[in-house]
Design an enzyme around this catalytic site. Sequence first.
Site, PDB file in Angstrom:
ATOM      1  N   GLY A  10       6.933 -18.068  -2.679  1.00  9.43           N
ATOM      2  CA  GLY A  10       6.330 -16.932  -1.957  1.00  9.43           C
ATOM      3  C   GLY A  10       5.364 -17.433  -0.906  1.00  9.43           C
ATOM      4  O   GLY A  10       4.253 -16.924  -0.768  1.00  9.43           O
ATOM      5  N   SER A  12       5.875 -17.616   2.489  1.00 12.16           N
ATOM      6  CA  SER A  12       6.186 -17.292   3.885  1.00 12.16           C
ATOM      7  C   SER A  12       5.097 -16.464   4.547  1.00 12.16           C
ATOM      8  O   SER A  12       5.079 -16.330   5.775  1.00 12.16           O
ATOM      9  CB  SER A  12       7.531 -16.556   3.979  1.00 12.16           C
ATOM     10  OG  SER A  12       7.458 -15.307   3.312  1.00 12.16           O
ATOM     11  N   SER A  13       4.181 -15.876   3.772  1.00 11.03           N
ATOM     12  CA  SER A  13       3.107 -15.089   4.397  1.00 11.03           C
ATOM     13  C   SER A  13       1.904 -15.007   3.468  1.00 11.03           C
ATOM     14  O   SER A  13       1.964 -15.456   2.311  1.00 11.03           O
ATOM     15  CB  SER A  13       3.600 -13.678   4.757  1.00 11.03           C
ATOM     16  OG  SER A  13       3.721 -12.895   3.591  1.00 11.03           O
ATOM     17  N   GLY A  14       0.829 -14.456   4.000  1.00  4.66           N
ATOM     18  CA  GLY A  14      -0.353 -14.143   3.200  1.00  4.66           C
ATOM     19  C   GLY A  14      -0.927 -15.325   2.431  1.00  4.66           C
ATOM     20  O   GLY A  14      -1.026 -16.450   2.942  1.00  4.66           O
ATOM     21  N   ASP A  53      14.841 -17.349  -3.628  1.00  6.86           N
ATOM     22  CA  ASP A  53      14.728 -15.951  -4.052  1.00  6.86           C
ATOM     23  C   ASP A  53      14.455 -15.963  -5.553  1.00  6.86           C
ATOM     24  O   ASP A  53      15.329 -16.338  -6.347  1.00  6.86           O
ATOM     25  CB  ASP A  53      16.038 -15.200  -3.733  1.00  6.86           C
ATOM     26  CG  ASP A  53      15.937 -13.716  -4.095  1.00  6.86           C
ATOM     27  OD1 ASP A  53      15.032 -13.338  -4.864  1.00  6.86           O
ATOM     28  OD2 ASP A  53      16.775 -12.944  -3.599  1.00  6.86           O
ATOM     29  N   SER A 131      -2.171 -13.885 -10.299  1.00  9.06           N
ATOM     30  CA  SER A 131      -2.440 -12.558 -10.821  1.00  9.06           C
ATOM     31  C   SER A 131      -3.206 -11.818  -9.730  1.00  9.06           C
ATOM     32  O   SER A 131      -2.875 -11.931  -8.532  1.00  9.06           O
ATOM     33  CB  SER A 131      -3.243 -12.695 -12.119  1.00  9.06           C
ATOM     34  OG  SER A 131      -3.657 -11.453 -12.594  1.00  9.06           O
ATOM     35  N   TYR A 145       1.751  -1.757 -10.005  1.00  8.45           N
ATOM     36  CA  TYR A 145       1.477  -3.141  -9.584  1.00  8.45           C
ATOM     37  C   TYR A 145       0.499  -3.795 -10.567  1.00  8.45           C
ATOM     38  O   TYR A 145       0.689  -4.938 -10.998  1.00  8.45           O
ATOM     39  CB  TYR A 145       0.905  -3.116  -8.162  1.00  8.45           C
ATOM     40  CG  TYR A 145       0.320  -4.415  -7.677  1.00  8.45           C
ATOM     41  CD1 TYR A 145       1.145  -5.446  -7.225  1.00  8.45           C
ATOM     42  CD2 TYR A 145      -1.060  -4.619  -7.645  1.00  8.45           C
ATOM     43  CE1 TYR A 145       0.606  -6.643  -6.764  1.00  8.45           C
ATOM     44  CE2 TYR A 145      -1.601  -5.806  -7.193  1.00  8.45           C
ATOM     45  CZ  TYR A 145      -0.773  -6.816  -6.753  1.00  8.45           C
ATOM     46  OH  TYR A 145      -1.305  -8.002  -6.299  1.00  8.45           O
ATOM     47  N   SER A 146      -0.547  -3.042 -10.942  1.00 10.07           N
ATOM     48  CA  SER A 146      -1.528  -3.576 -11.900  1.00 10.07           C
ATOM     49  C   SER A 146      -0.861  -3.919 -13.221  1.00 10.07           C
ATOM     50  O   SER A 146      -1.211  -4.921 -13.855  1.00 10.07           O
ATOM     51  CB  SER A 146      -2.629  -2.553 -12.181  1.00 10.07           C
ATOM     52  OG  SER A 146      -3.348  -2.282 -11.016  1.00 10.07           O
ATOM     53  N   ALA A 147       0.111  -3.106 -13.629  1.00  7.81           N
ATOM     54  CA  ALA A 147       0.810  -3.384 -14.897  1.00  7.81           C
ATOM     55  C   ALA A 147       1.543  -4.717 -14.794  1.00  7.81           C
ATOM     56  O   ALA A 147       1.535  -5.510 -15.743  1.00  7.81           O
ATOM     57  CB  ALA A 147       1.790  -2.253 -15.216  1.00  7.81           C
ATOM     58  N   LYS A 149       0.655  -7.220 -12.986  1.00  6.46           N
ATOM     59  CA  LYS A 149      -0.347  -8.293 -12.959  1.00  6.46           C
ATOM     60  C   LYS A 149      -1.043  -8.449 -14.320  1.00  6.46           C
ATOM     61  O   LYS A 149      -1.431  -9.557 -14.690  1.00  6.46           O
ATOM     62  CB  LYS A 149      -1.366  -8.048 -11.838  1.00  6.46           C
ATOM     63  CG  LYS A 149      -0.753  -8.159 -10.432  1.00  6.46           C
ATOM     64  CD  LYS A 149      -0.216  -9.562 -10.177  1.00  6.46           C
ATOM     65  CE  LYS A 149       0.338  -9.751  -8.785  1.00  6.46           C
ATOM     66  NZ  LYS A 149       0.821 -11.117  -8.531  1.00  6.46           N
TER      67      LYS A 149
HETATM   68  N1  LIG Z   1      -3.477  -9.937  -0.447  1.00 10.95           N
HETATM   69  C1  LIG Z   1      -4.318  -9.577  -1.380  1.00 10.95           C
HETATM   70  O1  LIG Z   1      -5.332  -8.923  -1.114  1.00 10.95           O
HETATM   71  C2  LIG Z   1      -4.070  -9.967  -2.824  1.00 10.95           C
HETATM   72  C3  LIG Z   1      -5.052  -9.684  -3.781  1.00 10.95           C
HETATM   73  C4  LIG Z   1      -4.828 -10.060  -5.093  1.00 10.95           C
HETATM   74  C5  LIG Z   1      -3.666 -10.718  -5.457  1.00 10.95           C
HETATM   75  N2  LIG Z   1      -2.726 -10.975  -4.511  1.00 10.95           N
HETATM   76  C6  LIG Z   1      -1.526 -11.688  -4.945  1.00 10.95           C
HETATM   77  O2  LIG Z   1      -1.377 -12.842  -4.141  1.00 10.95           O
HETATM   78  C7  LIG Z   1       0.005 -13.124  -3.919  1.00 10.95           C
HETATM   79  C8  LIG Z   1       0.283 -13.141  -2.421  1.00 10.95           C
HETATM   80  O3  LIG Z   1       0.004 -11.852  -1.898  1.00 10.95           O
HETATM   81  P1  LIG Z   1      -0.126 -11.575  -0.325  1.00 10.95           P
HETATM   82  O4  LIG Z   1      -0.514 -10.164  -0.187  1.00 10.95           O
HETATM   83  O5  LIG Z   1      -0.983 -12.582   0.314  1.00 10.95           O
HETATM   84  O6  LIG Z   1       1.357 -11.907   0.117  1.00 10.95           O
HETATM   85  P2  LIG Z   1       2.426 -11.121   0.983  1.00 10.95           P
HETATM   86  O7  LIG Z   1       2.078 -11.250   2.411  1.00 10.95           O
HETATM   87  O8  LIG Z   1       2.596  -9.746   0.404  1.00 10.95           O
HETATM   88  O9  LIG Z   1       3.705 -12.016   0.718  1.00 10.95           O
HETATM   89  C9  LIG Z   1       4.528 -11.873  -0.390  1.00 10.95           C
HETATM   90  C10 LIG Z   1       5.323 -13.167  -0.501  1.00 10.95           C
HETATM   91  O10 LIG Z   1       6.233 -12.998  -1.595  1.00 10.95           O
HETATM   92  C11 LIG Z   1       7.495 -13.460  -1.167  1.00 10.95           C
HETATM   93  N3  LIG Z   1       8.565 -12.799  -1.895  1.00 10.95           N
HETATM   94  C12 LIG Z   1       8.779 -11.474  -2.087  1.00 10.95           C
HETATM   95  N4  LIG Z   1       9.901 -11.291  -2.797  1.00 10.95           N
HETATM   96  C13 LIG Z   1      10.399 -12.537  -3.058  1.00 10.95           C
HETATM   97  C14 LIG Z   1      11.549 -13.027  -3.725  1.00 10.95           C
HETATM   98  N5  LIG Z   1      12.435 -12.193  -4.294  1.00 10.95           N
HETATM   99  N6  LIG Z   1      11.745 -14.370  -3.801  1.00 10.95           N
HETATM  100  C15 LIG Z   1      10.865 -15.230  -3.229  1.00 10.95           C
HETATM  101  N7  LIG Z   1       9.765 -14.842  -2.577  1.00 10.95           N
HETATM  102  C16 LIG Z   1       9.542 -13.501  -2.481  1.00 10.95           C
HETATM  103  C17 LIG Z   1       7.561 -13.130   0.320  1.00 10.95           C
HETATM  104  O11 LIG Z   1       8.487 -13.974   0.979  1.00 10.95           O
HETATM  105  P3  LIG Z   1       9.975 -13.584   1.503  1.00 10.95           P
HETATM  106  O12 LIG Z   1      10.017 -12.111   1.796  1.00 10.95           O
HETATM  107  O13 LIG Z   1      10.149 -14.446   2.707  1.00 10.95           O
HETATM  108  O14 LIG Z   1      10.885 -13.964   0.385  1.00 10.95           O
HETATM  109  C18 LIG Z   1       6.136 -13.481   0.745  1.00 10.95           C
HETATM  110  O15 LIG Z   1       6.040 -14.843   1.034  1.00 10.95           O
HETATM  111  C19 LIG Z   1       0.768 -12.034  -4.664  1.00 10.95           C
HETATM  112  O16 LIG Z   1       1.092 -12.500  -5.955  1.00 10.95           O
HETATM  113  C20 LIG Z   1      -0.231 -10.898  -4.753  1.00 10.95           C
HETATM  114  O17 LIG Z   1       0.033 -10.058  -5.844  1.00 10.95           O
HETATM  115  C21 LIG Z   1      -2.885 -10.623  -3.205  1.00 10.95           C
END
Ligand SMILES: NC(=O)c1ccc[n+]([C@@H]2O[C@H](COP(=O)([O-])OP(=O)(O)OC[C@H]3O[C@@H](n4cnc5c(N)ncnc54)[C@H](OP(=O)(O)O)[C@@H]3O)[C@@H](O)[C@H]2O)c1
Length: 268
Positions: A10, A12-14, A53, A131, A145-147, A149
């Site tokens: 995962g 590719s972003s964020g 994937d 998480s 989503y919380s469930a 996590k």
């Molecule tokens: N952002 C926040 O505020 C926040 C807060 C708390 C926790 N988190 C956690 O941190 C992590 C990253 O979150 P984010 O918001 O920064 O990321 P995001 O931008 O939402 O990116 C999600 C990532 O998951 C990948 N993904 C989705 N489905 C997939 C699949 N079937 N196979 C492989 N990769 C897959 C996407 O890549 P592709 O689509 O290219 O496959 C992408 O790289 C997550 O676990 C999220 O729950 C985020």
Amino acid sequence: MPKKVVLVAGASSGLGRAVAEALAEAGHTVYAGARSFARGKEPPTGCQALALDVTQEDSVRAAVKAILDRSGRLDVLVCCAATFTMAPLEELPPETLLDMMNVNLVGMARCVQAVLPGMRGQGGGHVVLFSSLNGLFPIPFQGAYSATKHAVEAYAEGLRQEARRYGIRVTAVEPGDCRGGSRAYRLTHIAEGSPYTAAFQAGTAKIHHDESNGLPPQRVGRAVARAVGKKRPPARLVVASLDQRAGAWLHTLLPRRVFDRFIEAYYR
Ligand SMILES: NC(=O)c1ccc[n+]([C@@H]2O[C@H](COP(=O)([O-])OP(=O)(O)OC[C@H]3O[C@@H](n4cnc5c(N)ncnc54)[C@H](OP(=O)(O)O)[C@@H]3O)[C@@H](O)[C@H]2O)c1
């Protein structure tokens, strides 16, 4: 610090992308896995892209095999892949809940199962599972989503108990709101004429506001890179602003009905 071979699922972003870049910056060999790398998306700086994937067993196995073929070992797995649909629980289609579980929990488990035999064979490793603070306390319209996590929290704890005897460490990362997450993974579902419409709009607007003003993803990247560099990495890694940490403390300390009122007022 010994340099390690790392897979970030995962990436590719964020936060996943930021973690991959921070680990590459620290000198580790980083494989960045995600679906969109198969469609030509640029890998994170300093990383090698892998099509991955996490919902497909074959894809996960092939990615791990490619790493072992190229680097001969895999020391660290970081699972960031997740999807996220905000909806009133009354209206959330069960298939959407299953999809979220399939990526956020089962996809993680697929990756863990693919890497553990190699880690056991080499006498140790480190598994880092993303998480969220929402893995500690839910908020309205993010209940599903919380469930997922909360399930990750339990999975991480169980894995830690089982894998320690093989020198495999497990860290659950609990970020608060961070900016930079892709809009593509923040979906909403609300029925036409839903009785929840006004509360949903107010709640999701607050959630978007808090994320847009959240911590920079690089902060999480650096925190994970520090944890990966440690001989005894932490079991839990909270990366959040003080007020969001306070939310987690209050959830533990306050009677649940009082906490519910506090949350209701915040998201109104
Ligand atoms: N952002 C926040 O505020 C926040 C807060 C708390 C926790 N988190 C956690 O941190 C992590 C990253 O979150 P984010 O918001 O920064 O990321 P995001 O931008 O939402 O990116 C999600 C990532 O998951 C990948 N993904 C989705 N489905 C997939 C699949 N079937 N196979 C492989 N990769 C897959 C996407 O890549 P592709 O689509 O290219 O496959 C992408 O790289 C997550 O676990 C999220 O729950 C985020």
